[in-house]
Design a protein around this motif. Structure first.
Motif, PDB file in Angstrom:
ATOM      1  N   SER A 450       0.762  -1.104  -0.017  1.00  0.00           N
ATOM      2  CA  SER A 450      -0.148   0.098  -0.038  1.00  0.00           C
ATOM      3  C   SER A 450       1.129   1.120  -0.216  1.00  0.00           C
ATOM      4  CB  SER A 450      -0.834  -0.082   1.214  1.00  0.00           C
ATOM      5  OG  SER A 450      -1.722   1.114   1.157  1.00  0.00           O
ATOM      6  N   GLN A 451       0.424   2.179  -0.621  1.00  0.00           N
ATOM      7  CA  GLN A 451       1.042   3.526  -0.817  1.00  0.00           C
ATOM      8  C   GLN A 451       0.316   4.609   0.003  1.00  0.00           C
ATOM      9  OE1 GLN A 451       1.812   5.458  -4.648  1.00  0.00           O
ATOM     10  NE2 GLN A 451       3.934   5.913  -4.302  1.00  0.00           N
ATOM     11  N   GLY A 452       1.034   5.645   0.772  1.00  0.00           N
ATOM     12  CA  GLY A 452       0.329   6.618   1.266  1.00  0.00           C
ATOM     13  C   GLY A 452       1.157   7.738   2.067  1.00  0.00           C
ATOM     14  N   ARG A 453       0.774   8.467   2.492  1.00  0.00           N
ATOM     15  CA  ARG A 453       1.413   9.581   3.344  1.00  0.00           C
ATOM     16  C   ARG A 453       1.273   9.262   4.898  1.00  0.00           C
ATOM     17  NH1 ARG A 453       2.971  14.181   1.166  1.00  0.00           N
ATOM     18  NH2 ARG A 453       1.353  14.189  -0.272  1.00  0.00           N
ATOM     19  N   PRO A 454       2.642   8.557   5.549  1.00  0.00           N
ATOM     20  CA  PRO A 454       2.356   8.247   6.934  1.00  0.00           C
ATOM     21  C   PRO A 454       1.974   9.403   7.947  1.00  0.00           C
ATOM     22  CG  PRO A 454       4.800   8.481   6.252  1.00  0.00           C
ATOM     23  CD  PRO A 454       4.028   8.693   5.091  1.00  0.00           C
ATOM     24  N   LYS A 455       1.177   8.999   8.942  1.00  0.00           N
ATOM     25  CA  LYS A 455       0.911   9.767  10.031  1.00  0.00           C
ATOM     26  C   LYS A 455       1.946  10.505  10.657  1.00  0.00           C
ATOM     27  CE  LYS A 455      -2.033  10.377  14.037  1.00  0.00           C
ATOM     28  NZ  LYS A 455      -3.316   9.976  15.047  1.00  0.00           N
ATOM     29  N   SER A 456       3.039   9.501  11.064  1.00  0.00           N
ATOM     30  CA  SER A 456       4.187   9.763  11.740  1.00  0.00           C
ATOM     31  C   SER A 456       5.270   8.658  11.604  1.00  0.00           C
ATOM     32  CB  SER A 456       3.853   9.787  13.300  1.00  0.00           C
ATOM     33  OG  SER A 456       3.523   8.634  13.682  1.00  0.00           O
ATOM     34  N   ILE A 457       6.537   9.178  11.636  1.00  0.00           N
ATOM     35  CA  ILE A 457       7.705   8.403  11.433  1.00  0.00           C
ATOM     36  C   ILE A 457       8.702   8.541  12.644  1.00  0.00           C
ATOM     37  CG2 ILE A 457       9.623   7.817  10.198  1.00  0.00           C
ATOM     38  CD1 ILE A 457       8.248   8.874   7.855  1.00  0.00           C
ATOM     39  N   GLN A 458       8.742   7.657  13.511  1.00  0.00           N
ATOM     40  CA  GLN A 458       9.552   7.810  14.781  1.00  0.00           C
ATOM     41  C   GLN A 458      10.467   6.824  15.026  1.00  0.00           C
ATOM     42  OE1 GLN A 458       6.927   8.165  18.135  1.00  0.00           O
ATOM     43  NE2 GLN A 458       5.547   6.455  17.374  1.00  0.00           N
ATOM     44  N   PRO A 459      11.252   6.648  15.941  1.00  0.00           N
ATOM     45  CA  PRO A 459      12.442   5.550  16.279  1.00  0.00           C
ATOM     46  C   PRO A 459      11.369   4.552  17.168  1.00  0.00           C
ATOM     47  CG  PRO A 459      12.966   7.476  17.302  1.00  0.00           C
ATOM     48  CD  PRO A 459      11.930   7.923  16.472  1.00  0.00           C
ATOM     49  N   ASP A 460      11.427   3.422  17.143  1.00  0.00           N
ATOM     50  CA  ASP A 460      10.782   2.492  17.888  1.00  0.00           C
ATOM     51  C   ASP A 460      11.764   2.044  19.248  1.00  0.00           C
ATOM     52  OD1 ASP A 460      12.596   0.896  16.888  1.00  0.00           O
ATOM     53  OD2 ASP A 460      11.182  -0.730  15.907  1.00  0.00           O
ATOM     54  N   ASP A 466       9.880   3.433  12.571  1.00  0.00           N
ATOM     55  CA  ASP A 466       8.485   2.731  12.738  1.00  0.00           C
ATOM     56  C   ASP A 466       7.515   3.810  12.075  1.00  0.00           C
ATOM     57  OD1 ASP A 466       6.597   1.104  13.341  1.00  0.00           O
ATOM     58  OD2 ASP A 466       6.543   1.532  15.186  1.00  0.00           O
ATOM     59  N   TYR A 467       6.671   3.326  11.241  1.00  0.00           N
ATOM     60  CA  TYR A 467       5.688   4.039  10.345  1.00  0.00           C
ATOM     61  C   TYR A 467       4.456   3.940  10.984  1.00  0.00           C
ATOM     62  CZ  TYR A 467       9.470   4.689   7.026  1.00  0.00           C
ATOM     63  OH  TYR A 467      10.603   5.110   6.279  1.00  0.00           O
ATOM     64  N   HIS A 468       3.213   4.979  11.000  1.00  0.00           N
ATOM     65  CA  HIS A 468       2.195   4.899  11.562  1.00  0.00           C
ATOM     66  C   HIS A 468       1.155   5.562  10.543  1.00  0.00           C
ATOM     67  CE1 HIS A 468       3.334   3.280  15.305  1.00  0.00           C
ATOM     68  NE2 HIS A 468       4.192   3.861  15.631  1.00  0.00           N
ATOM     69  N   GLY A 469       0.154   5.049  10.011  1.00  0.00           N
ATOM     70  CA  GLY A 469      -0.763   5.623   9.239  1.00  0.00           C
ATOM     71  C   GLY A 469      -1.751   4.587   8.731  1.00  0.00           C
ATOM     72  N   ASP A 470      -2.322   5.057   7.810  1.00  0.00           N
ATOM     73  CA  ASP A 470      -3.563   4.476   7.042  1.00  0.00           C
ATOM     74  C   ASP A 470      -2.878   3.407   6.180  1.00  0.00           C
ATOM     75  OD1 ASP A 470      -5.693   5.545   8.748  1.00  0.00           O
ATOM     76  OD2 ASP A 470      -6.072   7.230   7.229  1.00  0.00           O
ATOM     77  N   CYS A 471      -1.806   3.777   5.533  1.00  0.00           N
ATOM     78  CA  CYS A 471      -1.004   3.170   4.497  1.00  0.00           C
ATOM     79  C   CYS A 471      -0.478   1.783   4.996  1.00  0.00           C
ATOM     80  CB  CYS A 471       0.048   4.047   3.660  1.00  0.00           C
ATOM     81  SG  CYS A 471       1.161   4.944   4.850  1.00  0.00           S
ATOM     82  N   VAL A 472      -0.006   1.953   6.297  1.00  0.00           N
ATOM     83  CA  VAL A 472       0.615   0.710   7.205  1.00  0.00           C
ATOM     84  C   VAL A 472      -0.572  -0.177   7.496  1.00  0.00           C
ATOM     85  CG1 VAL A 472       1.912   0.147   8.895  1.00  0.00           C
ATOM     86  CG2 VAL A 472       2.398   2.238   7.890  1.00  0.00           C
ATOM     87  N   ASN A 473      -1.822   0.288   7.849  1.00  0.00           N
ATOM     88  CA  ASN A 473      -2.812  -0.429   8.290  1.00  0.00           C
ATOM     89  C   ASN A 473      -3.609  -1.208   7.041  1.00  0.00           C
ATOM     90  OD1 ASN A 473      -2.437   0.255  10.811  1.00  0.00           O
ATOM     91  ND2 ASN A 473      -3.901   2.061  10.648  1.00  0.00           N
ATOM     92  N   SER A 474      -3.183  -0.535   5.895  1.00  0.00           N
ATOM     93  CA  SER A 474      -4.034  -1.060   4.463  1.00  0.00           C
ATOM     94  C   SER A 474      -3.243  -2.380   4.022  1.00  0.00           C
ATOM     95  CB  SER A 474      -3.977  -0.046   3.616  1.00  0.00           C
ATOM     96  OG  SER A 474      -4.812   0.998   3.924  1.00  0.00           O
ATOM     97  N   ALA A 475      -1.831  -1.971   3.965  1.00  0.00           N
ATOM     98  CA  ALA A 475      -0.743  -3.172   3.514  1.00  0.00           C
ATOM     99  C   ALA A 475      -0.839  -4.452   4.367  1.00  0.00           C
ATOM    100  CB  ALA A 475       0.701  -2.570   3.873  1.00  0.00           C
ATOM    101  N   ALA A 476      -0.997  -3.981   5.838  1.00  0.00           N
ATOM    102  CA  ALA A 476      -1.081  -5.040   6.814  1.00  0.00           C
ATOM    103  C   ALA A 476      -2.504  -5.881   6.375  1.00  0.00           C
ATOM    104  CB  ALA A 476      -1.024  -4.916   8.246  1.00  0.00           C
ATOM    105  N   ARG A 477      -3.370  -5.258   6.352  1.00  0.00           N
ATOM    106  CA  ARG A 477      -4.811  -6.009   5.902  1.00  0.00           C
ATOM    107  C   ARG A 477      -4.934  -6.845   4.477  1.00  0.00           C
ATOM    108  NH1 ARG A 477      -8.433  -0.492   7.919  1.00  0.00           N
ATOM    109  NH2 ARG A 477      -8.266  -1.003  10.306  1.00  0.00           N
ATOM    110  N   PHE A 478      -4.395  -6.165   3.453  1.00  0.00           N
ATOM    111  CA  PHE A 478      -4.059  -6.857   2.393  1.00  0.00           C
ATOM    112  C   PHE A 478      -3.464  -8.210   2.425  1.00  0.00           C
ATOM    113  CE2 PHE A 478      -3.878  -2.640  -0.146  1.00  0.00           C
ATOM    114  CZ  PHE A 478      -5.364  -2.408   0.095  1.00  0.00           C
ATOM    115  N   MET A 479      -2.375  -8.220   3.242  1.00  0.00           N
ATOM    116  CA  MET A 479      -1.663  -9.488   3.655  1.00  0.00           C
ATOM    117  C   MET A 479      -2.364 -10.549   4.217  1.00  0.00           C
ATOM    118  SD  MET A 479       1.642  -9.831   5.889  1.00  0.00           S
ATOM    119  CE  MET A 479       0.402  -9.836   7.325  1.00  0.00           C
ATOM    120  N   GLU A 480      -3.180 -10.089   5.434  1.00  0.00           N
ATOM    121  CA  GLU A 480      -3.820 -10.893   6.272  1.00  0.00           C
ATOM    122  C   GLU A 480      -5.068 -11.312   5.701  1.00  0.00           C
ATOM    123  OE1 GLU A 480      -2.910 -12.088   9.047  1.00  0.00           O
ATOM    124  OE2 GLU A 480      -0.946 -11.003   9.426  1.00  0.00           O
TER     125      GLU A 480
END
Length: 550
Positions: A450-460, A466-480
């Protein structure tokens, strides 16, 4: 200047006094200090750097005249001298020490006001610090100790103003970043720590409605700067095991960080896993207030010629897409417009639970080996964000065509990888189509993109991006939810953008062909070189055998 060097030395001595350290060696403007606790050593570095940045350094004046050739120093105010000193606690009789090496170059900026006028030089003192660790056995001397040499090697890799430490130092302080976040120019302030565990409902409501919402932003910031290998390995040190009645646990002398003895550990049955002597894993630590300074340095390190990046999976924090544009903290806005578009990829092995713990470790090594080989072919794009425990990977790419190219090559490389026997049994047996072409062999990988603009990028918690946002959630849902073993699922817009990028390299190709029934048609336009599949290798072996028989 002797006055600048005197101020520099007084600042380091005061920070050392506040954090219970001692000076082992001193050579010019270089110090080698030892500490019993790793937390004290990192606190010393954070306090010293903040004191140096607050210091009002003297202005160096040079008279442009033949009669006056002696440089003059203007008056200055030392704000550090007004800081109160804390009373030192009694030093334990244990001789466990932690070396810290620091040296600094003096960088100056010259301001010209005219040909015949005076020249004012603003001196900016920047100190580079390196932390390493090792255990001192009873009766062993600190003189020429290998840990001190490691500390100097880590310090030499830093630039002015940086604080670098190696892997075992990070392991010792990763759970006390909240305490290290309270360090300022006056030292550590444990009273600033907020209550993070409550035991009664009244306390819960007080913390909920009176205290600020979160204290995570006040933790010290740690960034992973990458893992490097030595082309000429040093001589391996032998492990020493103290006598059972000794007060020191059996540990390797090759470990970088000196940590205190924990009373909960067995004195005779505990052994720490030491890092490989040929690898150097570097981390950068900063205070929360000065974390943005790290963007000025980026991934630049003063590495020696014999040090090189281990592999494509060992890149540093600022090698990840968008990290230089993102603030080093949690963004509460829906989507920061300053952050660039990134492509997130989730990949996992289907039915990974059937493996035993031993087989899962072997499959994970093969999975990471395939991921590293395929990242090498994406022309430097791609960053491994996280490795999950159930054979799942999260990666981030700056371009969608690179993400699709890596995914297609990953499916091919998984069939050519040498897997253990457990990974070649049901349900991972080799399967072919009606024409005899190999379609499955070994663990099957399902991938979501999934491609998109992340909400935040921060060190874990490990210093990785570590990336947070809708694009990250969409890629995980596509896989699962959508992908099956051997399948790559992405949005139509992502496939179209990748097809247009590949078609641009070959004007004769039409982008509409990229929307064919399989992603292999899309991948055929890419300049990315796919590794030979298991079927191609097998066909070559059969042809060679036929030629030998003839």
């Amino acid at each position: 200047s002797s006055k600048v060097l005197s101020i520099h030395n007084s600042i380091l001595r005061k920070a050392r006094w506040n954090n219970f350290g001692s000076t082992q060696e001193m050579e010019g403007d270089s110090f080698t200090m030892v500490f019993y606790d790793a937390k004290d050593a990192v606190a010393f570095c954070l306090q010293a750097q903040q004191m140096l940045s607050m210091q009002q350094w003297p202005i160096h004046k040079e008279i442009n005249s033949e009669e006056q050739s002696t440089p003059l120093m203007s008056s200055y105010v030392n704000p550090v001298s007004d800081l109160p000193l804390k009373k030192s606690r009694s030093i334990s009789s244990l001789s466990i020490l932690q070396p810290l090496s620091s040296s600094h170059p003096l960088t100056s900026t010259t301001k010209h006001h005219g040909v015949d006028q005076d020249k004012n030089v603003n001196i900016d003192v920047q100190v580079r610090m390196g932390l390493a660790s090792g255990f001192l056995c009873p009766g062993e001397s600190l003189h020429a100790h290998p840990t001190i040499e490691f500390a100097k090697e880590v310090s030499d890799a830093a630039v002015g103003g940086q604080i670098l430490m190696e892997g075992s130092t990070f392991d010792a302080i990763k759970d006390v970043l909240g305490e290290l976040g309270t360090v300022d120019a006056q030292g550590m302030h444990l009273d600033r720590l907020r209550m993070r565990r409550v035991f009664s409902w009244p306390a819960f409501f007080l913390c909920r409605f009176i205290a600020p919402p979160s204290a995570a932003s006040e933790d010290a910031v740690v960034l992973d700067m990458g893992t490097y290998t030595k082309s000429r390995p040093d001589q391996e040190q032998k492990q020493t095991r103290p006598a059972p009645n000794s007060s020191f646990p059996a540990r390797s002398s090759r470990s970088f960080l000196l940590t205190p003895l924990s009373p909960k550990l067995s004195l005779t049955g505990y052994a720490q896993k030491s890092a490989s002597p040929e690898e150097l894993h570097l981390y950068q630590v900063l205070s929360a207030a000065g974390a943005e300074r790290a963007k000025g340095w980026g991934s630049n390190l003063r590495l020696k010629s014999r040090l090189s990046l281990k592999d494509s999976l060992s890149k540093g924090y600022f090698d990840a897409p968008g990290t230089l544009a993102a603030p080093l903290g949690i963004s509460k806005s829906p989507a920061d417009a300053s952050l660039p578009l990134v492509t997130t990829v989730f990949a996992s092995v289907e039915q990974a639970r059937v493996f035993s713990s031993k087989d899962m470790r072997q499959v994970e090594r093969g999975l990471l080996a395939c991921a590293s080989k395929c990242l090498d072919q994406v022309q430097g794009d791609g960053y491994l964000c996280r490795v999950f425990g159930n054979l799942k990977l999260m990666l981030c790419f700056s371009k969608p065509e690179a993400a699709l190219a890596w995914s297609c090559a990953m499916q091919e490389c998984m069939m050519a990888q040498a897997w253990p026997r457990a990974a070649l049994k049901e349900p991972f047996k080799e399967k072919r189509d009606q024409h005899g072409n190999l379609i499955f062999r070994g663990p099957r990988l399902r991938i979501g993109i999934s491609q998109g603009r992340p909400k935040s990028i921060q060190p874990d918690h490990l210093g990785r991006a570590d990336y947070h946002g809708d694009c990250v959630n969409s890629a995980a849902r596509f896989m699962e939810g959508a992908a099956q073993g051997g399948m790559i699922v992405c949005e139509q817009d992502v496939a179209m953008r990748a097809a247009e990028a590949w078609a641009a390299t070959q004007p004769s190709a039409e982008p509409e062909q990229a929307l064919g029934p399989t992603l292999h048609t899309v991948h055929s336009w890419s300049p990315f070189q796919v590794p030979q599949s298991y079927l191609q290798v097998q066909q070559q072996q059969q042809q060679q055998q036929q030629q030998q028989q003839q």
